[in-house]
Design a protein around this motif. Structure first.
Motif, PDB file in Angstrom:
ATOM      1  N   GLU A  37       0.866  -1.181   0.000  1.00  0.00           N
ATOM      2  CA  GLU A  37       0.000   0.000   0.000  1.00  0.00           C
ATOM      3  C   GLU A  37       0.898   1.225   0.000  1.00  0.00           C
ATOM      4  N   GLU A  98      -3.979  -2.060  -5.922  1.00  0.00           N
ATOM      5  CA  GLU A  98      -4.019  -0.589  -5.852  1.00  0.00           C
ATOM      6  C   GLU A  98      -5.212  -0.001  -6.614  1.00  0.00           C
ATOM      7  N   SER A 101      -8.402  -0.993  -4.990  1.00  0.00           N
ATOM      8  CA  SER A 101      -8.671  -0.247  -3.762  1.00  0.00           C
ATOM      9  C   SER A 101      -9.402   1.059  -4.045  1.00  0.00           C
ATOM     10  N   ARG A 242      -7.700   8.923  -3.195  1.00  0.00           N
ATOM     11  CA  ARG A 242      -6.938   7.696  -2.985  1.00  0.00           C
ATOM     12  C   ARG A 242      -7.785   6.632  -2.300  1.00  0.00           C
ATOM     13  N   TRP A 247      -6.723  -2.590   1.542  1.00  0.00           N
ATOM     14  CA  TRP A 247      -5.878  -3.673   1.011  1.00  0.00           C
ATOM     15  C   TRP A 247      -6.329  -5.069   1.450  1.00  0.00           C
TER      16      TRP A 247
END
Length: 340
Positions: A37, A98, A101, A242, A247
């Motif tokens: 992460e 990523e 997420s 973001r 994760w």
């Protein structure tokens, strides 16, 4: 290039990028396969205390100046933000944790639940991840809009119930009407993954009164939006920056096969050709590109590239079938109307 060299892709400024040799960092003990992460809090600020560390003003984040990124042969990261991968999850899938997420965090921000009508603007990697996550949560029907037909075909193959090809000159109000007709109602949650003014406006016009709009895409700093319409509809407009606390969920979703992220990986490049990889993405000719940093990975990548053409051919056949099914449905509906 020796494997002992820490070859790294370095950005010195806008348009100033090059490969450099850097010192090899010393890791701590251990040897697990992990997904990284990229955001690590530097302090226990007010946002970190409530679990929203992505909003911390001092957070370390890979590849966000002045913090270095991970495009190098050797990289050391905070162990608390490295997540062990089960055997059934590959390194490539771990890398896809990523973008996945982003989809998870966006769906959480949107409060997506089973049975909701969903509208997604943008069928790039983020929009497709939102599609996969929303679908796995039981939402539907789901409509996806984009200006690129190939990406819409991919969205259809991944489970979108309705796809709509836009043009840069498409009227936002007209687009909202098309969406309402396709979904048999207004969407409960709308995701804008483009940042384009046209899509932000269409999001507001198409949204169900009392609904939610989630803004993920980053466009220009100031846009013209119909705020009175948003006010009259009592819309909740929520931003996404973001991700946080995603994760473990992303890894579990891939391990349990609730989502399959592999179709989004379209190309592989060795680290030495990373500039070519960025150019390919810049042209819009790829979805997600895997950069192979180790020689062993590069050898594996070559064998994957050998079968990539076959995979692409299968994808094209799938897209053609989806298009034909869509045409058959449309023609079937026309015949039904003419009979009535």
């Amino acid at each position: 290039m020796s494997q002992s060299d820490n070859l790294a892709f370095v950005v010195n400024g806008p348009g100033d990028v090059k490969l450099e040799k850097r010192p090899i960092p010393e890791p701590g003990p251990g040897g697990d396969r992990v997904a990284v992460e990229p955001g690590v809090p530097r302090e226990n600020c007010e946002f970190c205390k409530v679990g929203r560390y992505n909003l911390s003003q001092t957070i370390f984040f890979c590849a966000t100046p002045p913090d270095d990124g991970t495009l190098c042969r050797y990289y050391v990261h905070n162990a608390s933000y490295c997540y062990k991968l089960p055997e059934c999850v590959s390194f490539e899938e771990g890398a896809m944790a990523e973008p996945l997420s982003v989809g998870i965090h966006a769906c959480r921000r949107g409060g997506v639940i089973m049975g909701q009508r969903i509208l997604i603007f943008g069928a790039g990697p983020v929009g497709l991840m939102v599609l996969l996550v929303a679908k796995s949560m039981g939402a539907g029907p789901i409509a996806v809009c984009d200006i690129v037909q190939e990406r819409l075909d991919m969205a259809k193959c991944l489970g979108a119930g309705f796809i709509c090809k836009m043009e840069k000159c498409t009227c936002p109000r007209e687009l909202a009407q098309k969406v309402k007709t396709a979904l048999c109602g207004m969407p409960d949650v709308t995701f804008d993954c483009t940042g384009a003014e046209q899509c932000v406006q269409a999001s507001i016009y198409s949204a169900k009164p009392g609904g939610v709009i989630v803004l993920i895409g980053m466009g220009i700093a100031n846009t013209s939006t119909p705020l009175l319409t948003a006010t009259f509809k009592e819309l909740d407009i929520r931003g996404v920056f973001r991700y946080c606390n995603t994760w473990p969920t992303a890894i579990n979703m891939m391990a349990s096969k609730k989502v399959d992220v592999k179709p989004l990986i379209t190309h592989h490049f060795p680290l030495e050709q990373v500039l070519e990889a960025f150019e390919l993405v810049k042209k819009g000719a790829a979805l997600k590109v895997i950069v192979l940093c180790e020689e062993q990975q590069q050898q594996q990548g070559k064998s994957k590239e050998d079968c990539q053409e076959k995979c692409q051919q299968l994808l094209k056949e799938c897209q053609q079938q989806c298009q034909q099914m869509h045409k058959d449905q449309c023609s079937g509906g026309t015949r039904s109307q003419s009979r009535s």
